[in-house]
Design a protein around this motif. Structure first.
Motif, mmCIF file in Angstrom:
data_model
loop_
_atom_site.group_PDB
_atom_site.id
_atom_site.type_symbol
_atom_site.label_atom_id
_atom_site.label_comp_id
_atom_site.label_asym_id
_atom_site.label_seq_id
_atom_site.Cartn_x
_atom_site.Cartn_y
_atom_site.Cartn_z
ATOM 1 N N GLY A 17 0.819 -1.206 0.000
ATOM 2 C CA GLY A 17 0.000 0.000 0.000
ATOM 3 C C GLY A 17 0.856 1.260 0.000
ATOM 4 O O GLY A 17 0.560 2.219 -0.725
ATOM 5 N N LEU A 18 1.919 1.266 0.788
ATOM 6 C CA LEU A 18 2.834 2.413 0.808
ATOM 7 C C LEU A 18 3.481 2.622 -0.560
ATOM 8 O O LEU A 18 3.607 3.751 -1.039
ATOM 9 C CB LEU A 18 3.924 2.218 1.864
ATOM 10 N N THR A 19 3.902 1.533 -1.165
ATOM 11 C CA THR A 19 4.553 1.615 -2.473
ATOM 12 C C THR A 19 3.594 2.138 -3.533
ATOM 13 O O THR A 19 3.966 2.995 -4.356
ATOM 14 C CB THR A 19 5.113 0.234 -2.872
ATOM 15 N N MET A 20 2.356 1.656 -3.506
ATOM 16 C CA MET A 20 1.371 2.150 -4.469
ATOM 17 C C MET A 20 1.063 3.629 -4.232
ATOM 18 O O MET A 20 0.916 4.399 -5.186
ATOM 19 C CB MET A 20 0.099 1.311 -4.400
ATOM 20 N N THR A 142 12.175 0.242 0.914
ATOM 21 C CA THR A 142 12.011 1.616 0.445
ATOM 22 C C THR A 142 10.695 1.691 -0.307
ATOM 23 O O THR A 142 10.544 1.063 -1.349
ATOM 24 C CB THR A 142 13.177 2.009 -0.496
ATOM 25 N N PRO A 143 9.731 2.471 0.221
ATOM 26 C CA PRO A 143 8.425 2.510 -0.435
ATOM 27 C C PRO A 143 8.383 3.337 -1.711
ATOM 28 O O PRO A 143 7.398 3.298 -2.430
ATOM 29 C CB PRO A 143 7.510 3.135 0.626
ATOM 30 N N LEU A 144 9.431 4.096 -1.990
ATOM 31 C CA LEU A 144 9.435 4.864 -3.224
ATOM 32 C C LEU A 144 10.782 4.742 -3.909
ATOM 33 O O LEU A 144 11.780 4.418 -3.293
ATOM 34 C CB LEU A 144 9.053 6.339 -2.990
ATOM 35 N N MET A 145 10.777 5.007 -5.195
ATOM 36 C CA MET A 145 11.966 4.826 -6.005
ATOM 37 C C MET A 145 12.900 6.013 -5.873
ATOM 38 O O MET A 145 12.528 7.133 -6.191
ATOM 39 C CB MET A 145 11.548 4.646 -7.476
#
Length: 175
Positions: A17-20, A142-145
């Protein structure tokens, strides 16, 4: 063999969910608010360099704004982590409320505020998420790139600032 119970914020579904959310923030800010990423600061740095190389100086402000907002968001959450370190405060919940509050502000003002302000608020939210949620089942996450360097610079800057303030406070107490 018993499995270790991990807190909710370290569960795989929560991490998905965090990644999305982080991906949606980047897509939304890039597509709807001036081709600037909310969380992908490495991408903003590349775009900043591209515009500088083409001498399009008017365009660099929007990338710098997002990058500075991201650093401030990282420093804010790191400061909260430091303040609430030894207190019975649910830090992940606090950061989620902070992120949700920022997203509600964006949703309510997206047609009113300039793109740079909206992107800055989204960058604050992305930074909060990246700073707080860094493990899934005890493993690095890491939830974001992005490369971690940008976040690390901001985190260490906050720690230097906090240490300096603490040192000044100790010096003043000594008669």
């Amino acid at each position: 063999m018993t499995q270790r119970a991990y807190p909710l914020h370290e569960q795989l579904l929560f991490g998905c969910g965090l990644t999305m959310t982080a991906g949606a923030l980047d897509a939304y800010s890039y597509l709807a608010h001036g081709a600037v990423f909310a969380g992908l600061q490495t991408g903003n740095l590349i775009l900043l360099g591209t515009h500088l190389g083409q001498l399009q100086l008017a365009a660099i402000g929007r990338y710098l704004t997002a990058m500075v907002a991201f650093m401030l968001g990282t420093m804010l959450v790191r400061g909260l982590q430091h303040v609430f370190e030894n207190r019975a405060v649910n830090q992940p919940a606090l950061v989620l409320w902070l992120e949700l509050g920022l997203l509600v502000i964006v949703a309510g003002t997206t047609r009113v505020l300039p793109d740079m302000v909206i992107t800055a608020l989204l960058s604050l939210a992305a930074a909060a998420e990246l700073q707080e949620f860094r493990q899934i089942k005890g493993a690095p996450f890491t939830p974001l790139m992005m490369t971690g360097n940008f976040r690390t610079v901001a985190e260490h800057s906050m720690m230097v600032f906090a240490t300096e303030i603490a040192q000044r406070g100790k010096r003043r107490k000594i008669p």
